[in-house]
Write a protein that holds these residues in place. Structure first.
Motif, PDB file in Angstrom:
ATOM      1  N   PHE A  23      -4.930  22.282   6.454  1.00 22.50           N
ATOM      2  CA  PHE A  23      -5.889  22.424   7.545  1.00 22.50           C
ATOM      3  C   PHE A  23      -5.543  23.681   8.330  1.00 22.50           C
ATOM      4  O   PHE A  23      -4.454  24.235   8.190  1.00 22.50           O
ATOM      5  N   SER A  24      -6.473  24.100   9.167  1.00 20.63           N
ATOM      6  CA  SER A  24      -6.260  25.268  10.021  1.00 20.63           C
ATOM      7  C   SER A  24      -6.198  24.831  11.477  1.00 20.63           C
ATOM      8  O   SER A  24      -6.694  23.752  11.836  1.00 20.63           O
ATOM      9  N   ILE A  25      -5.630  25.680  12.307  1.00 26.60           N
ATOM     10  CA  ILE A  25      -5.605  25.387  13.740  1.00 26.60           C
ATOM     11  C   ILE A  25      -7.035  25.339  14.262  1.00 26.60           C
ATOM     12  O   ILE A  25      -7.382  24.458  15.052  1.00 26.60           O
ATOM     13  N   GLN A  26      -7.870  26.270  13.817  1.00 29.28           N
ATOM     14  CA  GLN A  26      -9.256  26.278  14.282  1.00 29.28           C
ATOM     15  C   GLN A  26      -9.966  24.984  13.903  1.00 29.28           C
ATOM     16  O   GLN A  26     -10.756  24.453  14.678  1.00 29.28           O
ATOM     17  N   GLY A  27      -9.671  24.472  12.729  1.00 31.05           N
ATOM     18  CA  GLY A  27     -10.244  23.186  12.327  1.00 31.05           C
ATOM     19  C   GLY A  27      -9.817  22.067  13.250  1.00 31.05           C
ATOM     20  O   GLY A  27     -10.622  21.205  13.617  1.00 31.05           O
ATOM     21  N   VAL A  28      -8.554  22.071  13.660  1.00 30.28           N
ATOM     22  CA  VAL A  28      -8.049  21.057  14.590  1.00 30.28           C
ATOM     23  C   VAL A  28      -8.743  21.203  15.945  1.00 30.28           C
ATOM     24  O   VAL A  28      -9.176  20.211  16.543  1.00 30.28           O
ATOM     25  N   VAL A  29      -8.861  22.434  16.429  1.00 32.77           N
ATOM     26  CA  VAL A  29      -9.527  22.674  17.716  1.00 32.77           C
ATOM     27  C   VAL A  29     -10.966  22.149  17.661  1.00 32.77           C
ATOM     28  O   VAL A  29     -11.416  21.442  18.571  1.00 32.77           O
ATOM     29  N   GLN A  30     -11.684  22.473  16.599  1.00 30.98           N
ATOM     30  CA  GLN A  30     -13.070  22.016  16.473  1.00 30.98           C
ATOM     31  C   GLN A  30     -13.147  20.501  16.380  1.00 30.98           C
ATOM     32  O   GLN A  30     -14.015  19.879  17.007  1.00 30.98           O
ATOM     33  N   TRP A  31     -12.268  19.879  15.622  1.00 29.03           N
ATOM     34  CA  TRP A  31     -12.251  18.427  15.480  1.00 29.03           C
ATOM     35  C   TRP A  31     -12.014  17.780  16.842  1.00 29.03           C
ATOM     36  O   TRP A  31     -12.688  16.809  17.200  1.00 29.03           O
ATOM     37  N   MET A  32     -11.068  18.330  17.599  1.00 27.01           N
ATOM     38  CA  MET A  32     -10.749  17.758  18.910  1.00 27.01           C
ATOM     39  C   MET A  32     -11.935  17.892  19.870  1.00 27.01           C
ATOM     40  O   MET A  32     -12.208  16.974  20.639  1.00 27.01           O
ATOM     41  N   ARG A  33     -12.640  19.004  19.828  1.00 26.28           N
ATOM     42  CA  ARG A  33     -13.834  19.178  20.672  1.00 26.28           C
ATOM     43  C   ARG A  33     -14.897  18.144  20.304  1.00 26.28           C
ATOM     44  O   ARG A  33     -15.510  17.530  21.176  1.00 26.28           O
ATOM     45  N   GLN A  34     -15.117  17.974  18.999  1.00 19.78           N
ATOM     46  CA  GLN A  34     -16.139  17.029  18.529  1.00 19.78           C
ATOM     47  C   GLN A  34     -15.812  15.596  18.906  1.00 19.78           C
ATOM     48  O   GLN A  34     -16.707  14.771  19.058  1.00 19.78           O
ATOM     49  N   HIS A  35     -14.522  15.291  19.050  1.00 25.09           N
ATOM     50  CA  HIS A  35     -14.104  13.926  19.356  1.00 25.09           C
ATOM     51  C   HIS A  35     -13.732  13.736  20.829  1.00 25.09           C
ATOM     52  O   HIS A  35     -13.133  12.723  21.189  1.00 25.09           O
ATOM     53  N   GLY A  36     -14.075  14.712  21.648  1.00 23.36           N
ATOM     54  CA  GLY A  36     -13.931  14.550  23.087  1.00 23.36           C
ATOM     55  C   GLY A  36     -12.539  14.716  23.656  1.00 23.36           C
ATOM     56  O   GLY A  36     -12.297  14.306  24.796  1.00 23.36           O
ATOM     57  N   ALA A  37     -11.620  15.285  22.902  1.00 26.13           N
ATOM     58  CA  ALA A  37     -10.275  15.534  23.436  1.00 26.13           C
ATOM     59  C   ALA A  37     -10.351  16.691  24.423  1.00 26.13           C
ATOM     60  O   ALA A  37     -11.003  17.693  24.168  1.00 26.13           O
ATOM     61  N   HIS A  38      -9.702  16.557  25.545  1.00 27.86           N
ATOM     62  CA  HIS A  38      -9.814  17.545  26.620  1.00 27.86           C
ATOM     63  C   HIS A  38      -8.565  18.400  26.757  1.00 27.86           C
ATOM     64  O   HIS A  38      -8.042  18.569  27.849  1.00 27.86           O
ATOM     65  N   TYR A  39      -8.094  18.938  25.665  1.00 30.38           N
ATOM     66  CA  TYR A  39      -6.957  19.853  25.684  1.00 30.38           C
ATOM     67  C   TYR A  39      -7.482  21.263  25.463  1.00 30.38           C
ATOM     68  O   TYR A  39      -8.424  21.465  24.694  1.00 30.38           O
ATOM     69  N   SER A  40      -6.865  22.231  26.110  1.00 29.55           N
ATOM     70  CA  SER A  40      -7.322  23.609  25.951  1.00 29.55           C
ATOM     71  C   SER A  40      -7.003  24.113  24.542  1.00 29.55           C
ATOM     72  O   SER A  40      -6.072  23.628  23.889  1.00 29.55           O
ATOM     73  N   ASP A  41      -7.762  25.088  24.099  1.00 36.68           N
ATOM     74  CA  ASP A  41      -7.508  25.701  22.790  1.00 36.68           C
ATOM     75  C   ASP A  41      -6.090  26.247  22.728  1.00 36.68           C
ATOM     76  O   ASP A  41      -5.399  26.088  21.717  1.00 36.68           O
ATOM     77  N   ALA A  42      -5.649  26.875  23.810  1.00 37.71           N
ATOM     78  CA  ALA A  42      -4.299  27.458  23.844  1.00 37.71           C
ATOM     79  C   ALA A  42      -3.231  26.388  23.709  1.00 37.71           C
ATOM     80  O   ALA A  42      -2.230  26.586  23.014  1.00 37.71           O
ATOM     81  N   GLU A  43      -3.430  25.242  24.341  1.00 35.44           N
ATOM     82  CA  GLU A  43      -2.446  24.160  24.250  1.00 35.44           C
ATOM     83  C   GLU A  43      -2.374  23.613  22.825  1.00 35.44           C
ATOM     84  O   GLU A  43      -1.286  23.366  22.294  1.00 35.44           O
TER      85      GLU A  43
END
Length: 80
Positions: A23-43
């Motif tokens: 997987f990629s970091i960008q994939g994780v960031v996108q997955w977290m956004r889609q699932h409502g996780a409220h962590y910043s991209d930088a974190e």
């Protein structure tokens, strides 16, 4: 849930859908956004690239040493 636990959930799901099991970091960031996780991209990026990655070059001695992930190529990670 902690940032680390959400990342691990995302990584498991993303790994299952990729032929190489990575997987990629960008994939994780996108997955977290889609699932409502409220962590910043930088974190999220810092967790994946530094705190959770076994072979991270930027890790400092006092940082947590989770060793959940391994960088397998530029921008690609896998679960350990």
């Amino acid at each position: 849930m902690t940032c680390r636990s959400v990342i691990l959930t995302a990584a498991r799901e993303l790994s299952r859908t990729h032929p190489e099991g990575t997987f990629s970091i960008q994939g994780v960031v996108q997955w977290m956004r889609q699932h409502g996780a409220h962590y910043s991209d930088a974190e999220v990026r810092f967790h994946v690239h530094t705190l959770m990655c076994r072979n991270a070059s930027a890790r400092k001695p006092n940082e947590a040493d989770y060793q959940d992930l391994e960088r397998v190529s530029r921008g690609r990670y896998r679960l350990l």
